[in-house]
Design a protein around this motif. Sequence first.
Motif, PDB file in Angstrom:
ATOM      1  N   CYS A   1       0.877  -1.179   0.000  1.00 28.08           N
ATOM      2  CA  CYS A   1       0.000   0.000   0.000  1.00 28.08           C
ATOM      3  C   CYS A   1       0.909   1.222   0.000  1.00 28.08           C
ATOM      4  O   CYS A   1       2.131   1.095   0.115  1.00 28.08           O
ATOM      5  CB  CYS A   1      -0.912  -0.034   1.234  1.00 28.08           C
ATOM      6  N   PRO A   2       0.341   2.407  -0.095  1.00 31.21           N
ATOM      7  CA  PRO A   2       1.205   3.601  -0.123  1.00 31.21           C
ATOM      8  C   PRO A   2       2.140   3.699   1.087  1.00 31.21           C
ATOM      9  O   PRO A   2       3.261   4.195   0.956  1.00 31.21           O
ATOM     10  CB  PRO A   2       0.194   4.756  -0.144  1.00 31.21           C
ATOM     11  N   VAL A   3       1.700   3.202   2.242  1.00 29.64           N
ATOM     12  CA  VAL A   3       2.556   3.330   3.439  1.00 29.64           C
ATOM     13  C   VAL A   3       3.813   2.476   3.310  1.00 29.64           C
ATOM     14  O   VAL A   3       4.930   2.958   3.468  1.00 29.64           O
ATOM     15  CB  VAL A   3       1.775   2.960   4.730  1.00 29.64           C
ATOM     16  N   CYS A   4       3.621   1.177   2.995  1.00 32.84           N
ATOM     17  CA  CYS A   4       4.814   0.306   2.969  1.00 32.84           C
ATOM     18  C   CYS A   4       5.599   0.469   1.661  1.00 32.84           C
ATOM     19  O   CYS A   4       6.719  -0.027   1.559  1.00 32.84           O
ATOM     20  CB  CYS A   4       4.464  -1.146   3.276  1.00 32.84           C
ATOM     21  N   LEU A   5       5.013   1.171   0.698  1.00 35.40           N
ATOM     22  CA  LEU A   5       5.781   1.490  -0.513  1.00 35.40           C
ATOM     23  C   LEU A   5       6.523   2.810  -0.340  1.00 35.40           C
ATOM     24  O   LEU A   5       7.268   3.238  -1.226  1.00 35.40           O
ATOM     25  CB  LEU A   5       4.857   1.570  -1.731  1.00 35.40           C
ATOM     26  N   GLY A   6       6.296   3.484   0.792  1.00 39.84           N
ATOM     27  CA  GLY A   6       7.035   4.703   1.088  1.00 39.84           C
ATOM     28  C   GLY A   6       6.652   5.864   0.184  1.00 39.84           C
ATOM     29  O   GLY A   6       7.489   6.720  -0.137  1.00 39.84           O
ATOM     30  N   LEU A   7       5.406   5.923  -0.240  1.00 42.23           N
ATOM     31  CA  LEU A   7       5.002   7.045  -1.086  1.00 42.23           C
ATOM     32  C   LEU A   7       4.980   8.323  -0.241  1.00 42.23           C
ATOM     33  O   LEU A   7       4.749   8.273   0.966  1.00 42.23           O
ATOM     34  CB  LEU A   7       3.621   6.773  -1.705  1.00 42.23           C
TER      35      LEU A   7
ATOM     36  N   ASP B   1      10.340  -7.234  -4.722  1.00 47.03           N
ATOM     37  CA  ASP B   1       9.046  -7.628  -4.159  1.00 47.03           C
ATOM     38  C   ASP B   1       8.920  -6.919  -2.809  1.00 47.03           C
ATOM     39  O   ASP B   1       9.709  -7.158  -1.902  1.00 47.03           O
ATOM     40  CB  ASP B   1       9.022  -9.156  -3.990  1.00 47.03           C
ATOM     41  N   PHE B   2       7.916  -6.042  -2.703  1.00 47.96           N
ATOM     42  CA  PHE B   2       7.767  -5.260  -1.465  1.00 47.96           C
ATOM     43  C   PHE B   2       6.820  -5.890  -0.455  1.00 47.96           C
ATOM     44  O   PHE B   2       6.461  -5.268   0.531  1.00 47.96           O
ATOM     45  CB  PHE B   2       7.313  -3.830  -1.791  1.00 47.96           C
ATOM     46  N   ASN B   3       6.397  -7.128  -0.702  1.00 44.91           N
ATOM     47  CA  ASN B   3       5.490  -7.775   0.262  1.00 44.91           C
ATOM     48  C   ASN B   3       6.094  -7.816   1.661  1.00 44.91           C
ATOM     49  O   ASN B   3       5.387  -7.758   2.655  1.00 44.91           O
ATOM     50  CB  ASN B   3       5.170  -9.208  -0.171  1.00 44.91           C
ATOM     51  N   ARG B   4       7.406  -7.977   1.746  1.00 45.68           N
ATOM     52  CA  ARG B   4       8.069  -8.107   3.043  1.00 45.68           C
ATOM     53  C   ARG B   4       8.362  -6.741   3.676  1.00 45.68           C
ATOM     54  O   ARG B   4       8.646  -6.651   4.871  1.00 45.68           O
ATOM     55  CB  ARG B   4       9.370  -8.881   2.837  1.00 45.68           C
ATOM     56  N   ALA B   5       8.319  -5.671   2.864  1.00 45.73           N
ATOM     57  CA  ALA B   5       8.652  -4.338   3.384  1.00 45.73           C
ATOM     58  C   ALA B   5       7.640  -3.929   4.442  1.00 45.73           C
ATOM     59  O   ALA B   5       6.435  -3.952   4.210  1.00 45.73           O
ATOM     60  CB  ALA B   5       8.667  -3.321   2.243  1.00 45.73           C
ATOM     61  N   GLY B   6       8.130  -3.579   5.621  1.00 45.56           N
ATOM     62  CA  GLY B   6       7.242  -3.148   6.702  1.00 45.56           C
ATOM     63  C   GLY B   6       6.777  -4.270   7.611  1.00 45.56           C
ATOM     64  O   GLY B   6       6.010  -4.030   8.544  1.00 45.56           O
ATOM     65  N   VAL B   7       7.232  -5.487   7.357  1.00 42.19           N
ATOM     66  CA  VAL B   7       6.905  -6.589   8.276  1.00 42.19           C
ATOM     67  C   VAL B   7       7.679  -6.356   9.584  1.00 42.19           C
ATOM     68  O   VAL B   7       8.858  -6.009   9.550  1.00 42.19           O
ATOM     69  CB  VAL B   7       7.296  -7.948   7.638  1.00 42.19           C
ATOM     70  N   PRO B   8       7.015  -6.507  10.752  1.00 39.40           N
ATOM     71  CA  PRO B   8       7.742  -6.245  12.002  1.00 39.40           C
ATOM     72  C   PRO B   8       8.891  -7.229  12.212  1.00 39.40           C
ATOM     73  O   PRO B   8       8.753  -8.427  11.995  1.00 39.40           O
ATOM     74  CB  PRO B   8       6.673  -6.438  13.090  1.00 39.40           C
ATOM     75  N   LEU B   9      10.012  -6.655  12.628  1.00 38.24           N
ATOM     76  CA  LEU B   9      11.226  -7.434  12.789  1.00 38.24           C
ATOM     77  C   LEU B   9      11.790  -7.138  14.175  1.00 38.24           C
ATOM     78  O   LEU B   9      11.903  -5.980  14.564  1.00 38.24           O
ATOM     79  CB  LEU B   9      12.216  -6.977  11.710  1.00 38.24           C
ATOM     80  N   LEU B  10      12.123  -8.176  14.903  1.00 38.37           N
ATOM     81  CA  LEU B  10      12.728  -8.003  16.221  1.00 38.37           C
ATOM     82  C   LEU B  10      14.220  -8.272  16.067  1.00 38.37           C
ATOM     83  O   LEU B  10      14.605  -9.315  15.549  1.00 38.37           O
ATOM     84  CB  LEU B  10      12.100  -9.010  17.187  1.00 38.37           C
ATOM     85  N   GLU B  11      15.035  -7.301  16.484  1.00 42.38           N
ATOM     86  CA  GLU B  11      16.486  -7.552  16.458  1.00 42.38           C
ATOM     87  C   GLU B  11      16.967  -7.818  17.866  1.00 42.38           C
ATOM     88  O   GLU B  11      16.832  -6.988  18.758  1.00 42.38           O
ATOM     89  CB  GLU B  11      17.263  -6.377  15.858  1.00 42.38           C
ATOM     90  N   ILE B  12      17.523  -8.999  18.068  1.00 40.33           N
ATOM     91  CA  ILE B  12      17.992  -9.404  19.385  1.00 40.33           C
ATOM     92  C   ILE B  12      19.521  -9.376  19.371  1.00 40.33           C
ATOM     93  O   ILE B  12      20.153 -10.140  18.645  1.00 40.33           O
ATOM     94  CB  ILE B  12      17.484 -10.818  19.732  1.00 40.33           C
ATOM     95  N   VAL B  13      20.089  -8.472  20.142  1.00 36.03           N
ATOM     96  CA  VAL B  13      21.546  -8.293  20.150  1.00 36.03           C
ATOM     97  C   VAL B  13      22.114  -8.965  21.391  1.00 36.03           C
ATOM     98  O   VAL B  13      21.677  -8.687  22.511  1.00 36.03           O
ATOM     99  CB  VAL B  13      21.911  -6.789  20.168  1.00 36.03           C
TER     100      VAL B  13
END
Length: 474
Positions: A38-44, A140-152
């Motif tokens: 959508c426009p949000v995850c495509l960064g419009l 493929d932008f399907n994955r763009a904006g999927v929540p990601l947890l970074e564990i350091v």
Amino acid sequence: MEYEAVIGLETHVQLKTKSKMWCGCANEFGAAPNSNVCPVCLGLPGVLPVANEAGLRQTALAGLLLNCEVSRYAKFDRKNYFYPDAPKNYQITQFDKPSTQRGFVDFEFQGGMARVCITRAHLEEDVGKNIHFDRQSGVDFNRAGVPLLEIVSEPDITSPDMAYEYLNALKDILVYGGISDCDMEKGMVRCDVNVSVRPKGAKEMGAKIEIKNMNSFSGARRALEYEIPRQIEAVKKGEKLRQETRRWDDAAGITEVMRTKEQAHDYRYFPEPDLMPFTPDDAWIAAVQKCVVELPLARKQRFMRDYQLPAPDAQTFVWDVPLGGYFETVVKGAKNPKGAANWVINNLRAKLTETQTTLADLKFKPEALNELVGLVDSGKISSKIAQEVFTEMFASGDAPAAIVEKKGLAQVSDTGAIEKFCDEAIAANPKSAADFKAGNANALNFLKGQVMKASKGKANPALVGEILERKIKA
Ligand code: ADP
Ligand code: MG
Ligand code: ZN
């Protein structure tokens, strides 16, 4: 001089939410390229992100499961860089105020326990995926904006095997908590491996080498198995290692330089102006606290302690949570927990697979398993007959004692009946009897088998042995 490795991991895990982190697009693997956008995850230009509360909740829950503090004040920041799979030209992440920090993971390692401390676990967003064809590339932008947890992690890891076990423990915890499916095949877990070497026992750490974007745990272990000796050898030759980023070539089994410190990115972090800081109150944190589950290791230790199960049995009940739950119902009335566990693990599980049914379909009551164990333990039926009874109770739901009664399966401990079978077996096999008398112990087993066969498996085997021995030696 002897050298030692120092390892710290940055693990990225996709959260299991219905929608993406800042928009309502589905968080779903395998959809047609660019169908969940959508426009949000495509960064419009001009669009605004709205934080997905489920993502915030799962981040906090992950923090609790990793023994971290959950922050009352977390904020989001922009990490700026240009890359074709990042349409906004920045990634929303948490820079100086992460949602959760300062925890640890305990896990079994080399017959003992190990602990790796967690520096922080922060919430960010995944990027799209570049796909390269013969003559062009696509995104493929399907994955763009999927929540990601970074564990350091802290640099607490000392060997490739320890890194591997830590990653597995981490994965088990996150799967248990329902935080991520951690499906490696679907790219749900990736990690950056940081490693340096130093003279054994030295305080100061060597130059950090980062191996980017490992997508399997075994790959991370192999990369370390290559990289540590490479660094040690270089240092022994008098080379001065410098901080750099390397890439793992899985096919060749080597790491190679991607960029050195001089070429490092300057991400120009600044606070994300479109999102408010996140300041959860007591009630919100208490609600997350309610979702805390027993960790896999705690469950294993509890099963071993409370039911005196050996480690492999307990582990089976950790991996198969419903089966473990069922066992816990059974074990409530069990005199012999290990006996009950054997039936659940060996027989029940196989039967369920064979008939493609689930625990919910079971016709017999949990108590029936204890009854069955009791029948064997008291010598009423042999363990071989018990298999038959189990098959019958699985099919009909009838109680084991009733089945034994109905089918006349009770073990024959009536000496008279057994004596008769023994006399017949000795008469029919005089050579075996003579062999046994002459000292060949195996010959008795053969005769015992004949008697068991004649009794249709119902004779009490211990009694059969005694009687045969007495008769032959007489
Ligand atoms: P950066 O700011 O470059 O991301 P950090 O200090 O945040 O570096 O550390 C990133 C990861 O690298 C952490 O997991 C940390 O434990 C690990 N690490 C830091 N220094 C070293 C080192 N000298 N050797 C090995 N690992 C290290
Ligand atoms: Mg880093
Ligand atoms: Zn979207």
